[in-house]
Scaffold this active site. Structure first.
Site, PDB file in Angstrom:
ATOM      1  CE  LYS A  95       0.889  19.317   1.773  1.00 47.50           C
ATOM      2  NZ  LYS A  95       0.354  19.566   3.113  1.00 47.50           N
ATOM      3  N   GLY A 109       1.099   6.343   8.737  1.00 49.15           N
ATOM      4  CA  GLY A 109       1.777   7.375   9.529  1.00 49.15           C
ATOM      5  C   GLY A 109       2.824   6.780  10.448  1.00 49.15           C
ATOM      6  N   GLY A 115      -0.529   3.024   4.082  1.00 51.12           N
ATOM      7  CA  GLY A 115      -1.194   4.132   3.396  1.00 51.12           C
ATOM      8  C   GLY A 115      -1.564   3.828   1.956  1.00 51.12           C
ATOM      9  NE  ARG A 165      -5.629  -0.011   9.660  1.00 55.40           N
ATOM     10  CZ  ARG A 165      -5.740   1.289   9.462  1.00 55.40           C
ATOM     11  NH1 ARG A 165      -6.890   1.891   9.663  1.00 55.40           N
ATOM     12  NH2 ARG A 165      -4.704   1.995   9.077  1.00 55.40           N
TER      13      ARG A 165
HETATM   14  P1  AMP Z   1       0.845  11.356   0.302  1.00 58.61           P
HETATM   15  O1  AMP Z   1      -0.354  11.443   1.181  1.00 58.61           O
HETATM   16  O2  AMP Z   1       1.847  12.434   0.531  1.00 58.61           O
HETATM   17  O3  AMP Z   1       1.462   9.976   0.260  1.00 58.61           O
HETATM   18  O4  AMP Z   1       0.318  11.664  -1.162  1.00 58.61           O
HETATM   19  C1  AMP Z   1      -0.615  10.840  -1.800  1.00 58.61           C
HETATM   20  C2  AMP Z   1      -1.339  11.653  -2.800  1.00 58.61           C
HETATM   21  O5  AMP Z   1      -0.422  12.251  -3.698  1.00 58.61           O
HETATM   22  C3  AMP Z   1      -2.289  10.848  -3.644  1.00 58.61           C
HETATM   23  O6  AMP Z   1      -3.602  11.250  -3.365  1.00 58.61           O
HETATM   24  C4  AMP Z   1      -1.900  11.183  -5.073  1.00 58.61           C
HETATM   25  O7  AMP Z   1      -3.004  11.450  -5.910  1.00 58.61           O
HETATM   26  C5  AMP Z   1      -1.089  12.447  -4.903  1.00 58.61           C
HETATM   27  N1  AMP Z   1      -0.140  12.642  -5.998  1.00 58.61           N
HETATM   28  C6  AMP Z   1       0.847  11.828  -6.382  1.00 58.61           C
HETATM   29  N2  AMP Z   1       1.454  12.310  -7.475  1.00 58.61           N
HETATM   30  C7  AMP Z   1       0.844  13.452  -7.796  1.00 58.61           C
HETATM   31  C8  AMP Z   1       1.023  14.408  -8.831  1.00 58.61           C
HETATM   32  N3  AMP Z   1       1.956  14.238  -9.760  1.00 58.61           N
HETATM   33  N4  AMP Z   1       0.216  15.478  -8.831  1.00 58.61           N
HETATM   34  C9  AMP Z   1      -0.741  15.639  -7.896  1.00 58.61           C
HETATM   35  N5  AMP Z   1      -0.951  14.783  -6.892  1.00 58.61           N
HETATM   36  C10 AMP Z   1      -0.177  13.688  -6.840  1.00 58.61           C
END
Ligand code: AMP
Length: 394
Positions: free
Chosen positions: A197, A374, A351, A36
Site C-alpha cells: 500500500k 513497523g 518485516g 530475536r
Molecule cells: P507490505 O506489508 O505493505 O510491506 O506488503 C507486503 C505484501 O505485499 C506481501 O504480502 C506481498 O505479497 C504483497 N505484494 C507485493 N507486490 C504485490 C503485487 N504486485 N500484487 C499484490 N500483492 C503484492
C-alpha cells in the site's frame, strides 16, 4: 543517539528490568526463528557479566489480555537458558506473587523472565498502575525491544517514567545505523520501497525524498504511481484515492532533484496463484484481464544498476508477491543486487524484506537487518519512537 545506554549507568547488584522483543514465531513449543532471541543476547550477557540481577520481559503474540498457555514465554526461557548456559527462571505471572518472589530472591549475575506482558490488558493501554507495578520489581529499566519501540505500551514506555531508563545494545545499534543513514549518509543514497500500500508508505516516501539521491518503487504500490502517470494497470491493485498523492510525490521528487524510478515492465498473471499463466508487459500497458504480481526483468536490471552505484541502501517491502515462487524473482533480484554491493552500507528495514533476505541466505551480506518492521518504518518516516523518547537523555 543522545539517549543513555546500559554503559552509562551502574548495574552491579541492581535489579534491572529489561524489555526484550521475544515475539518469536512458534510451531507448538518449537521456536521456528530465534533471530530475536540471539539479537537480545549482547545486552543480557553484558548485564550478567557486570553482576546485575536481570529481569526479562516481553510480549508474545496476541493473547488479548488474559492468560493463555499457548502464548507462554516458556519456550523462550528454555531456549535462552541454553544459549546463555545458565538457568532463566520463568515466573508464572507478570506482576503477581511468583514474579515478586523470584525478583526478590535473585542474586547478582542471575536472570529470570516474567510471563507474557500481554496477559494483562493494561499493557497495551499503557496503564499507569500496571507500569508502576512493573517498575516496582526493579531498580533500573532497560529497553532493548526495537520491534515494539513504536508502541507506547506499559512495558515499552509507561514503566520508563518510574525508573532510571536506558537503551540496550540492540536499540542502540538500530538507531545508530539507521540514524547515520538518515542524517549523514555516504552518497549516493538509494531507498527501495515495495509492498502493498502507498498509504502505508506515504510518510516514509515523503521523509526519504528529503534525504536520498534515488528512490526505487516496486510492489503493488507502484501501480498507483503508474495510474498517476496515465498508465493502464489491468486488474492490478490500485488505491484509487491515492492517485493524486502519488502524482504529488512524483512532482516533489522532480523538484528536489531526487531520481524516482518506477518499474518499466511488469510480470502479469491471469490468476492470483503460482500456477497462473504468466506474461511480461510494459509498465502502464497491462491488459485489462491481467494482474501485475512482480517487477519485470528490465526493471530488475534497472534497479540493480542503481543499487550497484549506491554507497548507502535502505530497503523496505517486497517487489512482488514473493510468497509465491513465480513472483519472487524481483524481490530476489533486489536482495542479490544489494548483497553484491559489498562496499555499500546495506540496511534492510525489517518485516517481509528481512524475511526474504534471510530465506535467500543473504543475511550475512547485509550491514544491518532491522529487527522491527513497523518500528523501522516509523523511524524512516522521521517519527520519534515512544519507546526511545521515554529513555533518559545523556
Ligand atoms: P507490505 O506489508 O505493505 O510491506 O506488503 C507486503 C505484501 O505485499 C506481501 O504480502 C506481498 O505479497 C504483497 N505484494 C507485493 N507486490 C504485490 C503485487 N504486485 N500484487 C499484490 N500483492 C503484492
Amino acid at each position: 543517539m543522545s539517549k543513555k545506554t546500559i554503559e552509562d549507568i551502574a548495574v552491579s547488584g541492581k535489579k534491572v528490568l529489561v524489555r526484550c522483543d521475544f515475539n518469536v514465531p512458534l510451531d507448538g513449543e518449537t521456536i521456528t526463528d530465534e533471530t530475536r532471541i540471539t539479537a537480545a543476547l549482547p545486552t543480557i550477557q553484558y548485564l550478567l557479566k557486570n553482576k546485575a540481577r536481570v529481569i526479562l520481559c516481553s510480549h508474545l503474540g496476541r493473547p488479548k489480555g488474559e492468560f493463555k498457555a499457548e502464548f507462554s514465554l516458556a519456550p523462550v526461557a528454555k531456549r535462552l537458558s541454553a544459549l546463555l548456559g545458565q538457568e532463566v527462571k520463568l515466573a508464572s505471572d507478570v506482576i503477581g506473587e511468583s514474579a515478586k518472589g523470584l525478583a526478590a530472591s535473585l542474586k547478582d549475575g542471575e536472570v529470570m523472565m516474567l510471563e507474557n506482558v500481554r496477559f494483562h490488558k493494561e499493557e497495551e493501554k499503557n496503564d499507569e498502575g500496571f507500569s508502576k507495578a512493573l517498575a516496582s520489581l526493579a531498580d533500573v529499566y532497560v529497553n532493548d525491544a526495537f520491534g515494539t519501540a513504536h508502541r507506547a505500551h506499559a512495558s515499552t514506555e509507561g514503566v520508563a517514567r518510574f525508573l532510571p531508563a536506558v537503551a540496550g545494545y540492540l536499540i542502540g545499534k538500530e538507531l545508530s545505523v539507521m540514524g547515520k543513514a538518515l542524517e549523514d549518509p555516504i552518497r549516493p543514497f538509494v531507498a527501495i520501497l515495495g509492498g502493498k500500500k502507498v498509504s502505508d508508505k506515504i510518510g516514509v516516501i515523503n521523509n526519504l525524498l528529503e534525504k536520498v539521491d534515488s528512490i526505487l518503487i516496486g510492489g503493488a504500490m507502484s501501480y498507483t504511481f503508474s495510474v498517476a502517470q496515465g498508465g493502464k494497470i489491468g486488474k492490478s491493485l490500485l488505491e484509487a484515492d491515492k492517485v493524486e498523492l502519488a502524482a504529488s510525490l512524483i512532482k516533489k521528487a522532480q523538484e528536489k532533484g531526487v531520481k524516482l524510478l518506477l518499474p518499466v515492465d511488469t510480470v502479469c498473471a491471469d490468476d492470483f496463484s503460482n500456477d497462473a499463466n504468466i506474461s511480461v508487459h510494459e509498465a502502464g500497458r497491462i491488459p485489462d484481464e491481467l494482474e501485475g504480481l512482480d517487477i519485470g526483468p528490465k526493471t530488475i536490471e534497472l534497479f540493480a544498476a542503481e543499487i550497484a552505484r549506491a554507497k548507502t541502501i535502505i530497503w523496505n517491502g517486497p517487489m512482488g508477491v514473493f510468497e509465491l515462487p513465480n513472483f519472487a524473482i524481483g524481490t530476489i533480484g533486489v536482495a542479490k543486487a544489494m548483497a553484491a554491493n559489498e562496499g555499500a552500507v546495506t540496511i534492510i528495514g525489517g518485516g517481509d524484506s528481512a524475511a526474504a533476505v534471510e530465506q535467500l541466505g543473504f543475511a550475512g551480506k547485509m550491514s544491518h537487518i532491522s529487527t522491527g518492521g513497523g518500528a523501522s518504518l516509523e523511524f524512516l518516516e522521521g517519527i520519534e519512537l515512544p519507546g526511545v523518547a521515554a529513555l533518559n537523555d545523556k
